[in-house]
Write a protein that holds these residues in place. Structure first.
Motif, PDB file in Angstrom:
ATOM      1  N   LEU A 579      56.776  18.617  71.686  1.00 32.20           N
ATOM      2  CA  LEU A 579      56.062  17.849  72.911  1.00 32.20           C
ATOM      3  C   LEU A 579      55.762  19.376  73.670  1.00 32.20           C
ATOM      4  O   LEU A 579      57.045  20.759  74.053  1.00 32.20           O
ATOM      5  CB  LEU A 579      56.067  16.921  73.644  1.00 32.20           C
ATOM      6  CG  LEU A 579      56.107  16.940  75.102  1.00 32.20           C
ATOM      7  CD1 LEU A 579      55.044  15.089  75.056  1.00 32.20           C
ATOM      8  CD2 LEU A 579      55.927  17.402  76.048  1.00 32.20           C
ATOM      9  N   CYS A 580      54.816  20.417  73.877  1.00 27.21           N
ATOM     10  CA  CYS A 580      54.813  21.817  75.613  1.00 27.21           C
ATOM     11  C   CYS A 580      54.378  21.502  76.230  1.00 27.21           C
ATOM     12  O   CYS A 580      53.544  20.271  76.940  1.00 27.21           O
ATOM     13  CB  CYS A 580      53.966  22.419  74.371  1.00 27.21           C
ATOM     14  SG  CYS A 580      54.045  24.098  75.318  1.00 27.21           S
ATOM     15  N   LEU A 581      55.704  21.295  77.267  1.00 30.78           N
ATOM     16  CA  LEU A 581      55.445  22.121  78.764  1.00 30.78           C
ATOM     17  C   LEU A 581      55.308  24.063  78.908  1.00 30.78           C
ATOM     18  O   LEU A 581      56.026  24.024  78.494  1.00 30.78           O
ATOM     19  CB  LEU A 581      57.022  21.592  79.346  1.00 30.78           C
ATOM     20  CG  LEU A 581      57.212  19.508  79.251  1.00 30.78           C
ATOM     21  CD1 LEU A 581      58.141  19.507  80.342  1.00 30.78           C
ATOM     22  CD2 LEU A 581      55.830  19.351  79.730  1.00 30.78           C
ATOM     23  N   GLN A 601      43.949  22.978  75.012  1.00 27.68           N
ATOM     24  CA  GLN A 601      42.777  23.095  73.939  1.00 27.68           C
ATOM     25  C   GLN A 601      43.503  24.220  73.171  1.00 27.68           C
ATOM     26  O   GLN A 601      42.936  24.695  71.463  1.00 27.68           O
ATOM     27  CB  GLN A 601      41.474  22.583  74.402  1.00 27.68           C
ATOM     28  CG  GLN A 601      41.110  21.338  75.043  1.00 27.68           C
ATOM     29  CD  GLN A 601      41.583  20.286  73.545  1.00 27.68           C
ATOM     30  OE1 GLN A 601      41.595  20.390  72.138  1.00 27.68           O
ATOM     31  NE2 GLN A 601      42.730  19.193  74.323  1.00 27.68           N
ATOM     32  N   GLU A 602      43.179  25.771  74.052  1.00 29.77           N
ATOM     33  CA  GLU A 602      43.805  27.175  73.901  1.00 29.77           C
ATOM     34  C   GLU A 602      44.617  26.562  72.689  1.00 29.77           C
ATOM     35  O   GLU A 602      45.097  27.626  71.240  1.00 29.77           O
ATOM     36  CB  GLU A 602      43.168  28.269  74.170  1.00 29.77           C
ATOM     37  CG  GLU A 602      42.051  27.700  74.715  1.00 29.77           C
ATOM     38  CD  GLU A 602      41.628  29.302  76.187  1.00 29.77           C
ATOM     39  OE1 GLU A 602      40.370  29.631  75.975  1.00 29.77           O
ATOM     40  OE2 GLU A 602      41.999  29.651  76.182  1.00 29.77           O
ATOM     41  N   LEU A 603      45.275  26.638  73.323  1.00 29.27           N
ATOM     42  CA  LEU A 603      47.330  26.074  72.964  1.00 29.27           C
ATOM     43  C   LEU A 603      46.869  25.493  71.309  1.00 29.27           C
ATOM     44  O   LEU A 603      47.767  25.886  70.503  1.00 29.27           O
ATOM     45  CB  LEU A 603      48.384  26.254  73.525  1.00 29.27           C
ATOM     46  CG  LEU A 603      48.115  27.372  74.620  1.00 29.27           C
ATOM     47  CD1 LEU A 603      49.597  26.218  75.742  1.00 29.27           C
ATOM     48  CD2 LEU A 603      48.577  27.959  74.500  1.00 29.27           C
ATOM     49  N   ILE A 604      46.525  24.415  71.196  1.00 33.42           N
ATOM     50  CA  ILE A 604      46.493  23.394  70.382  1.00 33.42           C
ATOM     51  C   ILE A 604      45.837  24.569  69.208  1.00 33.42           C
ATOM     52  O   ILE A 604      46.378  24.029  67.672  1.00 33.42           O
ATOM     53  CB  ILE A 604      45.489  21.935  70.916  1.00 33.42           C
ATOM     54  CG1 ILE A 604      46.380  21.328  71.606  1.00 33.42           C
ATOM     55  CG2 ILE A 604      45.299  21.556  69.364  1.00 33.42           C
ATOM     56  CD1 ILE A 604      45.619  20.094  71.893  1.00 33.42           C
ATOM     57  N   ALA A 605      44.523  24.971  69.888  1.00 33.45           N
ATOM     58  CA  ALA A 605      43.964  25.878  68.597  1.00 33.45           C
ATOM     59  C   ALA A 605      44.735  26.683  67.537  1.00 33.45           C
ATOM     60  O   ALA A 605      44.895  27.505  66.719  1.00 33.45           O
ATOM     61  CB  ALA A 605      42.756  26.445  68.880  1.00 33.45           C
ATOM     62  N   ALA A 615      52.062  21.247  61.817  1.00 34.08           N
ATOM     63  CA  ALA A 615      53.169  20.669  63.167  1.00 34.08           C
ATOM     64  C   ALA A 615      52.708  20.192  63.874  1.00 34.08           C
ATOM     65  O   ALA A 615      53.172  19.930  64.626  1.00 34.08           O
ATOM     66  CB  ALA A 615      52.423  22.078  63.814  1.00 34.08           C
ATOM     67  N   ALA A 616      51.110  19.360  64.004  1.00 36.93           N
ATOM     68  CA  ALA A 616      51.425  18.224  64.103  1.00 36.93           C
ATOM     69  C   ALA A 616      51.190  18.274  66.091  1.00 36.93           C
ATOM     70  O   ALA A 616      51.858  17.364  66.896  1.00 36.93           O
ATOM     71  CB  ALA A 616      52.003  17.263  63.993  1.00 36.93           C
ATOM     72  N   PHE A 617      50.650  19.882  66.527  1.00 38.51           N
ATOM     73  CA  PHE A 617      50.512  20.211  67.673  1.00 38.51           C
ATOM     74  C   PHE A 617      49.706  19.903  68.289  1.00 38.51           C
ATOM     75  O   PHE A 617      48.655  20.832  68.154  1.00 38.51           O
ATOM     76  CB  PHE A 617      50.703  21.838  67.766  1.00 38.51           C
ATOM     77  CG  PHE A 617      51.249  22.221  69.149  1.00 38.51           C
ATOM     78  CD1 PHE A 617      52.661  22.247  69.659  1.00 38.51           C
ATOM     79  CD2 PHE A 617      49.712  22.561  69.636  1.00 38.51           C
ATOM     80  CE1 PHE A 617      52.725  22.576  70.861  1.00 38.51           C
ATOM     81  CE2 PHE A 617      50.727  23.188  71.381  1.00 38.51           C
ATOM     82  CZ  PHE A 617      51.732  23.313  71.300  1.00 38.51           C
ATOM     83  N   ARG A 618      49.588  18.485  69.439  1.00 37.11           N
ATOM     84  CA  ARG A 618      48.584  17.565  69.595  1.00 37.11           C
ATOM     85  C   ARG A 618      48.798  17.552  71.787  1.00 37.11           C
ATOM     86  O   ARG A 618      47.962  17.586  72.117  1.00 37.11           O
ATOM     87  CB  ARG A 618      47.882  16.942  68.799  1.00 37.11           C
ATOM     88  CG  ARG A 618      47.711  17.203  67.747  1.00 37.11           C
ATOM     89  CD  ARG A 618      47.058  15.712  66.743  1.00 37.11           C
ATOM     90  NE  ARG A 618      46.978  16.287  65.913  1.00 37.11           N
ATOM     91  CZ  ARG A 618      47.336  16.106  64.719  1.00 37.11           C
ATOM     92  NH1 ARG A 618      49.060  14.937  65.340  1.00 37.11           N
ATOM     93  NH2 ARG A 618      47.197  16.303  63.339  1.00 37.11           N
TER      94      ARG A 618
END
Length: 681
Positions: A579-581, A601-605, A615-618
């Protein structure tokens, strides 16, 4: 390098193996950055010193110790018969104060400036020579003796970053006593626990401290702490900051600083090398204080490190930290003074007080040769002045090197800083317990660069390994627990104050024969060390280990992201998910405004492209600010606990407690922290 199931390893190695063509596409990459990939490595001089420090520690550290002046020679260099309580220079006696002050006066350098205090908050610049320092230190030491302070007694120091704080430290050491500096940001409760634990004979404090938007009334906080404390000092010496705030003194207990300096000067008292020099309490330890005890022999290590690690023989050194942290003890006070250098003290926040140009002003005005700071400061500068307009106002020709430590530094921030400061920005790694670097470039041995993202190579005396959970040693490139094989080099913490058993349990019980750094990382074939996260910051996503620091590196590549943290959040299927803040950088000049949803959305991509879907980064969300301590460390553990609706205790060293309100709201967007109690301060 070895393929494996641990994705943290894959992340770091994929970045390290980035092609030169990809590097050239990155913003702010210079020819020096690209060449770094080709020329990084150790030197024969470094390898010879490193091997000798491990194979012949008595010979190596015997030569290091001889660089200082001893009043009694040691009986033996090393006594490792009671590990982990290693002793160095056993039986040798010296005075750290003499070596840091008097020695330079005796050698004819008394007129050289020892300290430069620059305080834009009070609009003052003060310069103190070694002659003046010796006079004030010896007089204050004389007053301490009349107040009953003797060898082994404790003196607690609660002061802002002013020369008088260093004078108090040196005066305490001059008579063989032990100082305990308490960070000025601590409130009365935390101050009280340290008073009760250290039981000082005398407390030295200031009337106040000055911060960008407020005056902190130190004397009022001290009075409140003493009202609650079960231990009472014999006396308190109070330094009145008359240009800012004076405070009333309690008759019979309090003595003014000016009166204390009227005492007759006293000579230095020598103590055995393994006697305590100081007690330093780690931040956030309010219920059970953890006082790191440092031996006096640490002085030799510090003096050596200025030359061999930082590559400096003489000149002006600036550690942009506070005396309440280990950096302040080692590299504002003792290190530069033992090496006969000029140490700069900056009162304020040089990345914003009063503007983002203060780093560059100080470098020009005081002819700084080397700077030591934290990566967070550069992120703040980059956010406030991405095009370095302030930097162009000042000349930085005196500056040779910038060193960073204290937390992970993403590569984009480091490259930006190298472009702006025009010198190498070198990462290195150490801890409160080590007291000086564990890994570094070691400029004095000719190692002038380190592999990208790494923290350098082991410093002399450190045999660094990576271990798996079962205690087996990792292969090169495999992520594991970073440990140091015993015996540890001189200067390392000798124990915890009045808690030998706790010292053994915390640091040596998990991996017998090794010091547990409680950091995770990996080591390359040539010995370079990568510190990827605190061990608690490695998250497990569906059986794959992910380094939060590696994920933050990717996030911080985005041009609109100024700061970010990644923590593990609970997931019913995968166990943990990242989880990213993140904090968005405000648009500059004619830049168009970009929506938060677009950045997310750009970070997820970006993470999916550079790390992979594993990484399951969503989950990412923007916040106004991140919770950081005054030393720049992000409170990842507190955020992770909040995401699990667990109770959170926030250390009093937090920069801005109010940010946790925004953090809680941000977590609730993903269904986290809905039942979380409010953090306790």
């Amino acid at each position: 390098m070895h393929q494996q199931n641990e994705v943290g390893n894959k992340i770091e190695k994929s970045k390290f193996e980035s092609s030169i063509s990809e590097l050239k596409k990155k913003t702010f990459v210079s020819a020096a950055d690209i060449e770094c990939y080709n020329v990084c490595g150790t030197t024969p001089e470094y390898e010879k010193a490193q091997q000798r420090s491990l194979n012949d520690p008595e010979g190596f550290w015997g030569e290091v110790g001889s660089e200082l002046e001893w009043t009694k020679p040691w009986d033996r260099v090393l006594d490792d018969s009671n590990a982990p309580f290693t002793k160095w220079w056993v039986g040798g006696e010296m005075s750290v104060c003499y070596n840091a002050v008097d020695r330079h006066v005796v050698n004819g350098r008394g007129e050289q400036f020892a300290l430069v205090h620059d305080s834009p908050l009070t609009d003052t610049v003060r310069k103190i020579s070694y002659n003046e320092l010796k006079d004030q230190v010896s007089r204050l030491a004389g007053k301490l003796t009349t107040l009953g302070v003797s060898k082994g007694a404790r003196v607690l120091i609660y002061m802002p970053l002013v020369p008088e704080a260093i004078i108090a430290m040196l005066a305490t050491n001059r008579i063989g006593a032990i100082h305990s500096v308490v960070f000025g940001g601590f409130a009365a409760r935390e101050l009280r626990t340290r008073i009760e634990h250290a039981e000082p004979t005398v407390i030295i404090a200031a009337s106040c401290g000055v911060e960008p938007n407020k005056i902190v009334r130190y004397k009022d906080i001290l009075d409140e702490a003493l009202c609650q404390s079960s231990h009472q000092p014999r006396s308190c010496i109070i330094y009145q900051r008359r240009r800012v705030l004076e405070c009333p003194l309690e008759i019979g207990r309090d003595i003014s600083w000016d009166e204390a300096l009227e005492a007759d000067p006293v000579p230095c008292e020598s103590v055995e090398a393994n006697e305590p020099l100081y007690i330093l309490y780690t931040s956030g330890t309010t219920d059970a204080p953890k006082g790191v005890q440092r031996p006096c022999g640490h002085a030799a290590t510090l003096c050596w490190s200025m030359k061999k690690v930082y590559g400096l023989q003489r000149g002006v050194w600036w550690a942009a930290s506070d005396l309440g942290w280990v950096v302040g003890h080692s590299y504002i006070c003792y290190g530069p003074l033992l090496a006969g250098m000029t140490s700069v003290l900056y009162e304020g926040k040089p990345d914003r007080t009063p503007d983002p140009g203060q780093y560059f002003r100080i470098i020009e005005q005081h002819r700084v040769n080397a700077l030591f700071t934290i990566p967070t400061a550069f992120r703040v500068l980059k956010r406030a002045d991405p095009n370095a307009k302030y930097a162009r106002r000042y000349c930085q020709k005196s500056l040779k090197t910038v060193f960073i430590a204290g937390e992970h530094c993403d590569q984009d921030t480091r490259q930006w800083a190298e472009r702006v400061f025009g010198v190498p920005v070198l990462n290195h790694w150490w801890q409160t317990e080590s007291g000086s670097p564990i890994t570094a470039p070691c400029l004095g041995y000719g190692v002038k660069s380190v592999p990208p993202y790494s923290a350098g190579y082991p410093v002399a005396g450190y045999d660094i390994r990576t271990l798996r959970e079962d205690g087996m040693e990792c292969k090169p490139g495999e992520v594991g627990r970073l440990v140091a094989k015993l015996p540890l080099p001189p200067g390392f913490a000798s124990t915890l104050w009045r808690s030998d058993e706790r010292f053994k349990k915390i640091y040596f019980e998990a991996y017998p024969g090794y010091y547990d750094t409680q950091d995770a990382g990996w080591i390359s074939l040539d010995g370079a060390v990568w510190v990827v996260a605190r061990a608690d910051d490695v998250i497990n996503v569906a059986g794959h280990r992910l380094s939060t620091a590696a994920l933050e590196d990717v996030v911080l590549r985005h041009t609109r992201v100024a700061d970010a943290v990644v923590v593990g959040a609970p997931d019913p299927t995968k166990g943990d998910v990242p989880l990213c803040l993140y904090v968005m950088r405000p648009p500059q000049d004619d830049e168009e405004i970009v929506a938060e949803s677009t950045v997310t959305q750009e970070l997820i991509a970006l993470v999916r492209h550079l790390i992979g879907p594993i990484a399951a980064f969503r989950k990412a969300v923007a916040v106004p600010a991140l919770p950081r301590t005054r030393s720049g460390k992000a409170l990842r553990g507190a955020i992770a606990k909040l995401a699990r609706s667990q109770s959170v205790k926030i250390p009093s060293t937090i920069e801005d407690p109010s940010v946790f309100g925004d953090i809680k709201l941000a977590l609730q967007k993903f269904g986290y922290a809905t039942d979380a109690p409010d953090p306790e301060f």
